[in-house]
Design a protein around this motif. Structure first.
Motif, PDB file in Angstrom:
ATOM      1  N   GLY A  44       0.785  -1.224   0.000  1.00 53.32           N
ATOM      2  CA  GLY A  44       0.000   0.000   0.000  1.00 53.32           C
ATOM      3  C   GLY A  44       0.815   1.272   0.000  1.00 53.32           C
ATOM      4  N   TYR A  45       2.124   1.188  -0.174  1.00 57.35           N
ATOM      5  CA  TYR A  45       2.953   2.391  -0.176  1.00 57.35           C
ATOM      6  C   TYR A  45       2.823   3.089  -1.511  1.00 57.35           C
ATOM      7  CZ  TYR A  45       6.952   5.485   0.204  1.00 57.35           C
ATOM      8  OH  TYR A  45       7.752   6.595   0.246  1.00 57.35           O
ATOM      9  N   LYS A  46       2.506   4.375  -1.461  1.00 51.75           N
ATOM     10  CA  LYS A  46       2.428   5.180  -2.675  1.00 51.75           C
ATOM     11  C   LYS A  46       3.471   6.269  -2.545  1.00 51.75           C
ATOM     12  CE  LYS A  46      -2.375   4.235  -3.288  1.00 51.75           C
ATOM     13  NZ  LYS A  46      -3.675   4.571  -2.848  1.00 51.75           N
ATOM     14  N   GLY A  47       4.462   6.208  -3.373  1.00 53.63           N
ATOM     15  CA  GLY A  47       5.548   7.168  -3.256  1.00 53.63           C
ATOM     16  C   GLY A  47       5.895   7.784  -4.587  1.00 53.63           C
ATOM     17  N   ARG A  48       7.057   8.361  -4.634  1.00 52.66           N
ATOM     18  CA  ARG A  48       7.544   9.025  -5.818  1.00 52.66           C
ATOM     19  C   ARG A  48       8.573   8.130  -6.494  1.00 52.66           C
ATOM     20  NH1 ARG A  48       9.987  12.355  -8.646  1.00 52.66           N
ATOM     21  NH2 ARG A  48       9.962  14.571  -8.841  1.00 52.66           N
ATOM     22  N   LYS A  49       8.866   8.418  -7.750  1.00 58.46           N
ATOM     23  CA  LYS A  49       9.851   7.636  -8.487  1.00 58.46           C
ATOM     24  C   LYS A  49      11.208   7.714  -7.785  1.00 58.46           C
ATOM     25  CE  LYS A  49      12.170   7.388 -12.900  1.00 58.46           C
ATOM     26  NZ  LYS A  49      12.456   8.092 -14.136  1.00 58.46           N
ATOM     27  N   PRO A  65      10.589   2.891  -0.492  1.00 57.72           N
ATOM     28  CA  PRO A  65       9.405   2.713   0.348  1.00 57.72           C
ATOM     29  C   PRO A  65       9.793   2.509   1.812  1.00 57.72           C
ATOM     30  CG  PRO A  65       9.304   1.309  -1.575  1.00 57.72           C
ATOM     31  CD  PRO A  65      10.672   1.890  -1.545  1.00 57.72           C
TER      32      PRO A  65
END
Length: 141
Positions: free
Chosen positions: A45-50, A54
């Motif tokens: 469920g981790y939503k991060g940046r390029k 995480p």
């Protein structure tokens, strides 16, 4: 509740906790499954940046690999829930919480624990998010 939360059977909403465990962090295994040392290889469920690594915190479900322990568990991916972290985090009542070590417990896909007992204290935030852990936990901090 969103579809993702329903699919993972997460009961409560996760409070904002300082993320102190990046990918490749080493954790103690706090149950009696036979694993001793775990390494995080992914955060669910981790939503991060390029190109951002995480990170996980107490109560997060992570994918881990057993680095030390029983031979039949070694080098295979498992799901685990983080129950302790060394990095301090603040609760809503203003209290700061710090543990001596980073620890996780191995769980099945639906979040039920694989072991039959836990070693050491378990964070209250992990119990609130995953109620199936409360059945086995002895100490809740």
């Amino acid at each position: 509740m969103s579809k993702v939360a329903r699919r993972r059977k997460v009961e409560g909403v996760k409070p904002k906790i300082t993320h102190g465990l990046p990918v490749r962090a080493r954790l103690k295994c706090a149950d009696n499954t036979g694993a001793k040392l775990l390494m995080i290889i992914g955060v669910h469920g981790y939503k991060g940046r390029k190109d951002r690594v995480p990170t996980a915190s107490v109560g997060d479900m992570v994918t881990v690999v057993v680095k030390r322990g029983k031979y039949d568990l070694m080098h295979k991916p498992f799901k685990a829930i983080v129950v302790r972290q060394r990095m301090p985090y603040r609760r809503k009542n203003g209290q700061w919480v710090v543990f001596e070590d980073n620890a996780a417990v191995l769980v099945n896909d639906d979040g039920t624990p694989r072991g039959s007992e836990f070693r050491g204290p378990i964070a209250k935030e992990a119990i609130e998010r995953w109620p199936s852990l409360s059945v086995i936990s002895a100490q809740v901090v």
